[in-house]
Design an enzyme around this catalytic site. Sequence first.
Site, PDB file in Angstrom:
ATOM      1  N   ASP A 135     -16.757 -49.197  -9.861  1.00 33.04           N
ATOM      2  CA  ASP A 135     -18.132 -49.694 -10.035  1.00 33.04           C
ATOM      3  C   ASP A 135     -18.587 -49.574 -11.488  1.00 33.04           C
ATOM      4  OD1 ASP A 135     -18.391 -46.917 -10.158  1.00 33.04           O
ATOM      5  OD2 ASP A 135     -19.960 -46.765  -8.634  1.00 33.04           O
ATOM      6  N   GLU A 136     -17.846 -48.789 -12.297  1.00 33.33           N
ATOM      7  CA  GLU A 136     -18.296 -48.561 -13.689  1.00 33.33           C
ATOM      8  C   GLU A 136     -18.280 -49.845 -14.520  1.00 33.33           C
ATOM      9  OE1 GLU A 136     -17.018 -45.104 -15.738  1.00 33.33           O
ATOM     10  OE2 GLU A 136     -17.010 -43.878 -13.938  1.00 33.33           O
ATOM     11  N   TYR A 159     -13.164 -46.355 -21.022  1.00 33.81           N
ATOM     12  CA  TYR A 159     -12.528 -46.445 -19.697  1.00 33.81           C
ATOM     13  C   TYR A 159     -13.025 -47.677 -18.942  1.00 33.81           C
ATOM     14  CZ  TYR A 159     -12.122 -45.729 -14.646  1.00 33.81           C
ATOM     15  OH  TYR A 159     -11.898 -45.930 -13.301  1.00 33.81           O
ATOM     16  N   LYS A 163     -11.100 -51.130 -17.676  1.00 34.20           N
ATOM     17  CA  LYS A 163     -11.021 -51.578 -16.274  1.00 34.20           C
ATOM     18  C   LYS A 163     -11.633 -52.979 -16.148  1.00 34.20           C
ATOM     19  CE  LYS A 163      -9.771 -49.638 -13.047  1.00 34.20           C
ATOM     20  NZ  LYS A 163      -8.424 -49.510 -12.401  1.00 34.20           N
TER      21      LYS A 163
HETATM   22  P1  NAD Z   1      -5.706 -40.495 -11.075  1.00 36.57           P
HETATM   23  O1  NAD Z   1      -5.912 -40.275 -12.527  1.00 36.57           O
HETATM   24  O2  NAD Z   1      -5.828 -39.334 -10.144  1.00 36.57           O
HETATM   25  O3  NAD Z   1      -4.245 -41.119 -10.823  1.00 36.57           O
HETATM   26  C1  NAD Z   1      -3.719 -42.127 -11.635  1.00 36.57           C
HETATM   27  C2  NAD Z   1      -2.244 -42.269 -11.316  1.00 36.57           C
HETATM   28  O4  NAD Z   1      -1.719 -43.330 -12.136  1.00 36.57           O
HETATM   29  C3  NAD Z   1      -1.424 -41.010 -11.634  1.00 36.57           C
HETATM   30  O5  NAD Z   1      -0.532 -40.743 -10.577  1.00 36.57           O
HETATM   31  C4  NAD Z   1      -0.673 -41.383 -12.907  1.00 36.57           C
HETATM   32  O6  NAD Z   1       0.576 -40.725 -13.034  1.00 36.57           O
HETATM   33  C5  NAD Z   1      -0.510 -42.896 -12.731  1.00 36.57           C
HETATM   34  N1  NAD Z   1      -0.330 -43.582 -14.026  1.00 36.57           N
HETATM   35  C6  NAD Z   1      -1.096 -43.451 -15.138  1.00 36.57           C
HETATM   36  N2  NAD Z   1      -0.594 -44.205 -16.146  1.00 36.57           N
HETATM   37  C7  NAD Z   1       0.485 -44.850 -15.636  1.00 36.57           C
HETATM   38  C8  NAD Z   1       1.433 -45.776 -16.172  1.00 36.57           C
HETATM   39  N3  NAD Z   1       1.367 -46.176 -17.454  1.00 36.57           N
HETATM   40  N4  NAD Z   1       2.414 -46.245 -15.368  1.00 36.57           N
HETATM   41  C9  NAD Z   1       2.502 -45.842 -14.075  1.00 36.57           C
HETATM   42  N5  NAD Z   1       1.671 -44.938 -13.526  1.00 36.57           N
HETATM   43  C10 NAD Z   1       0.666 -44.459 -14.299  1.00 36.57           C
HETATM   44  O7  NAD Z   1      -6.697 -41.665 -10.678  1.00 36.57           O
HETATM   45  P2  NAD Z   1      -7.543 -41.900  -9.341  1.00 36.57           P
HETATM   46  O8  NAD Z   1      -8.822 -41.182  -9.468  1.00 36.57           O
HETATM   47  O9  NAD Z   1      -6.675 -41.684  -8.165  1.00 36.57           O
HETATM   48  O10 NAD Z   1      -7.852 -43.465  -9.499  1.00 36.57           O
HETATM   49  C11 NAD Z   1      -6.935 -44.440  -9.038  1.00 36.57           C
HETATM   50  C12 NAD Z   1      -7.473 -45.821  -9.315  1.00 36.57           C
HETATM   51  O11 NAD Z   1      -8.726 -45.995  -8.650  1.00 36.57           O
HETATM   52  C13 NAD Z   1      -7.743 -46.116 -10.794  1.00 36.57           C
HETATM   53  O12 NAD Z   1      -7.366 -47.443 -11.052  1.00 36.57           O
HETATM   54  C14 NAD Z   1      -9.238 -45.923 -10.949  1.00 36.57           C
HETATM   55  O13 NAD Z   1      -9.733 -46.733 -11.989  1.00 36.57           O
HETATM   56  C15 NAD Z   1      -9.727 -46.382  -9.589  1.00 36.57           C
HETATM   57  N6  NAD Z   1     -11.003 -45.758  -9.126  1.00 36.57           N
HETATM   58  C16 NAD Z   1     -11.127 -44.388  -9.123  1.00 36.57           C
HETATM   59  C17 NAD Z   1     -12.308 -43.834  -8.611  1.00 36.57           C
HETATM   60  C18 NAD Z   1     -12.501 -42.330  -8.562  1.00 36.57           C
HETATM   61  O14 NAD Z   1     -13.613 -41.882  -8.212  1.00 36.57           O
HETATM   62  N7  NAD Z   1     -11.511 -41.515  -8.843  1.00 36.57           N
HETATM   63  C19 NAD Z   1     -13.328 -44.665  -8.133  1.00 36.57           C
HETATM   64  C20 NAD Z   1     -13.143 -46.050  -8.178  1.00 36.57           C
HETATM   65  C21 NAD Z   1     -11.967 -46.588  -8.661  1.00 36.57           C
HETATM   66  O1  DAU Z   2     -17.670 -44.493 -10.378  1.00 37.64           O
HETATM   67  C1  DAU Z   2     -16.280 -44.479 -10.231  1.00 37.64           C
HETATM   68  C2  DAU Z   2     -15.653 -43.628 -11.310  1.00 37.64           C
HETATM   69  O2  DAU Z   2     -15.931 -42.264 -10.968  1.00 37.64           O
HETATM   70  C3  DAU Z   2     -14.155 -43.840 -11.453  1.00 37.64           C
HETATM   71  O3  DAU Z   2     -13.923 -45.158 -11.875  1.00 37.64           O
HETATM   72  C4  DAU Z   2     -13.548 -42.846 -12.451  1.00 37.64           C
HETATM   73  O4  DAU Z   2     -12.140 -43.001 -12.488  1.00 37.64           O
HETATM   74  C5  DAU Z   2     -13.899 -41.451 -12.000  1.00 37.64           C
HETATM   75  O5  DAU Z   2     -13.404 -40.499 -12.926  1.00 37.64           O
HETATM   76  C6  DAU Z   2     -15.412 -41.293 -11.833  1.00 37.64           C
HETATM   77  O6  DAU Z   2     -16.077 -41.353 -13.133  1.00 37.64           O
HETATM   78  P1  DAU Z   2     -17.306 -40.404 -13.504  1.00 37.64           P
HETATM   79  O7  DAU Z   2     -17.411 -40.335 -14.967  1.00 37.64           O
HETATM   80  O8  DAU Z   2     -18.523 -40.769 -12.734  1.00 37.64           O
HETATM   81  O9  DAU Z   2     -16.734 -39.015 -12.871  1.00 37.64           O
HETATM   82  P2  DAU Z   2     -16.721 -37.523 -13.432  1.00 37.64           P
HETATM   83  O10 DAU Z   2     -16.264 -36.658 -12.304  1.00 37.64           O
HETATM   84  O11 DAU Z   2     -16.021 -37.398 -14.742  1.00 37.64           O
HETATM   85  O12 DAU Z   2     -18.258 -37.217 -13.693  1.00 37.64           O
HETATM   86  C7  DAU Z   2     -19.231 -37.348 -12.644  1.00 37.64           C
HETATM   87  C8  DAU Z   2     -20.601 -37.042 -13.246  1.00 37.64           C
HETATM   88  O13 DAU Z   2     -20.654 -35.641 -13.578  1.00 37.64           O
HETATM   89  C9  DAU Z   2     -20.888 -37.776 -14.527  1.00 37.64           C
HETATM   90  O14 DAU Z   2     -22.263 -38.109 -14.560  1.00 37.64           O
HETATM   91  C10 DAU Z   2     -20.565 -36.767 -15.632  1.00 37.64           C
HETATM   92  C11 DAU Z   2     -20.904 -35.438 -14.971  1.00 37.64           C
HETATM   93  N1  DAU Z   2     -20.101 -34.276 -15.373  1.00 37.64           N
HETATM   94  C12 DAU Z   2     -18.734 -34.377 -15.327  1.00 37.64           C
HETATM   95  C13 DAU Z   2     -17.918 -33.320 -15.664  1.00 37.64           C
HETATM   96  C14 DAU Z   2     -16.427 -33.440 -15.632  1.00 37.64           C
HETATM   97  C15 DAU Z   2     -20.716 -33.077 -15.736  1.00 37.64           C
HETATM   98  O15 DAU Z   2     -21.953 -32.970 -15.741  1.00 37.64           O
HETATM   99  N2  DAU Z   2     -19.916 -32.020 -16.064  1.00 37.64           N
HETATM  100  C16 DAU Z   2     -18.554 -32.086 -16.069  1.00 37.64           C
HETATM  101  O16 DAU Z   2     -17.886 -31.064 -16.420  1.00 37.64           O
END
Ligand code: NAD
Ligand code: DAU
Length: 351
Positions: A135-136, A159, A163
């Site tokens: 959603d970012e 980031y 995306k």
């Molecule tokens: P993560 O960082 O936990 O995992 C990423 C994975 O990708 C890892 O296993 C890493 O080894 C692999 N990777 C990184 N670079 C690579 C490369 N060059 N080649 C092959 N593999 C590679 O991420 P996540 O939180 O599980 O997110 C997964 C996907 O979902 C991402 O595309 C992210 O943008 C999207 N997403 C995440 C969230 C969230 O809240 N975490 C929300 C919405 C969308």
């Molecule tokens: O919205 C989806 C996204 O959510 C994904 O696309 C990203 O991959 C995922 O990392 C996540 O991004 P955020 O930046 O929202 O997540 P994060 O956990 O880093 O931070 C959540 C919120 O908390 C954000 O407003 C920043 C704040 N934060 C984060 C950390 C790590 C703090 O206040 N303190 C912290 O130490």
Amino acid sequence: MDYIKRIAITGGAGFIGSHLVRRMVQRYPQFLVVNLDKLTYAGNLENLSDLKDAPNYAFEKCDIQSLEAINAVFKRHRITDVIHLAAESHVDRSIDGPLEFVYTNVVGTVNLLEAARSAWADSFEGHVFHHVSTDEVYGSLGTDGFFTEHTPYDPRSPYSASKASSDHFVMAYFHTYGLPIKMSNCSNNYGSHHFPEKLIPLMINNILHEKPLPVYGDGSNVRDWLWVEDHAAAIDVIFQQGKLGESYNVGGLNEWSNLDLVHYLCDLMDRKLGKEEGSSRALIKFVKDRAGHDHRYAIDATKLTKDLGWKPSLRFEEGLDKTVDWYLSHPEWIENVTSGAYKAYYEKFYE
Ligand code: NAD
Ligand code: DAU
């Protein structure tokens, strides 16, 4: 066995990817699942140790920055479908060093699109390339309103810019070449196996070790939290039943300010750890704000619910309870990912 689909799931050793891989391997024995992952600091095969011997599961250590390496995996497994999650995913790291985000999230995605376009060149019929996004890409909301599939893109961190760029390439391959793509944009996930650099697992880990709890700015930023297994369920239904060329928003209808969430976690963990009420809240430390910190994210997932019948299955309070219990019962997991010991696991089983 001749599988109906031979699906490459990229980033399958990461947080969301490992939940998706488990779901697809266990639910669909008629599908081969090939986990294609570079195993960066965020990729951890220990997340999937229970699947090691599953007949319909294979792991390929592969960097999507290399088209040659991807082509080899496509050829070796006769890949018919892709669900693409591999990415650099942490906003703070992207502020520190944006280039790796361009190489993996943008160039890596285009490499995968190219691999699919050439592997399926005879006919695109029956193939699917599902791109998992965030959603970012929509930017930052004020106090009201929601992101819909029609909200204009307005990424504000390296980031989210990477995306957004990958999303545009995916759509461009649909319009230009007719590649059968689908896309989903999800809000913040939480659950087990979440790397402790992100808000919820970082706070759990720091509360456990009685370390300061760093809240950025004044803690008023808002995120919409979804249980990771509900995201995996959404990807599954979109991958199998979603319309080609379309994107679907996925979200929890569950907005929390960071400070309210940290307070809730502190109180929950005080109860679970038998600590005096308020003792974890005393660890909260307000620190310098994240540069360009998006104020609020909130998803309107009406399209996904109406068209494909998906909705979140778990209340946030229940999900947090399960999540905290998982971290409390897996101290060795946190220890391993923070010490790098899980790399030894990979060498033992795969090299
Ligand atoms: P993560 O960082 O936990 O995992 C990423 C994975 O990708 C890892 O296993 C890493 O080894 C692999 N990777 C990184 N670079 C690579 C490369 N060059 N080649 C092959 N593999 C590679 O991420 P996540 O939180 O599980 O997110 C997964 C996907 O979902 C991402 O595309 C992210 O943008 C999207 N997403 C995440 C969230 C969230 O809240 N975490 C929300 C919405 C969308
Ligand atoms: O919205 C989806 C996204 O959510 C994904 O696309 C990203 O991959 C995922 O990392 C996540 O991004 P955020 O930046 O929202 O997540 P994060 O956990 O880093 O931070 C959540 C919120 O908390 C954000 O407003 C920043 C704040 N934060 C984060 C950390 C790590 C703090 O206040 N303190 C912290 O130490």
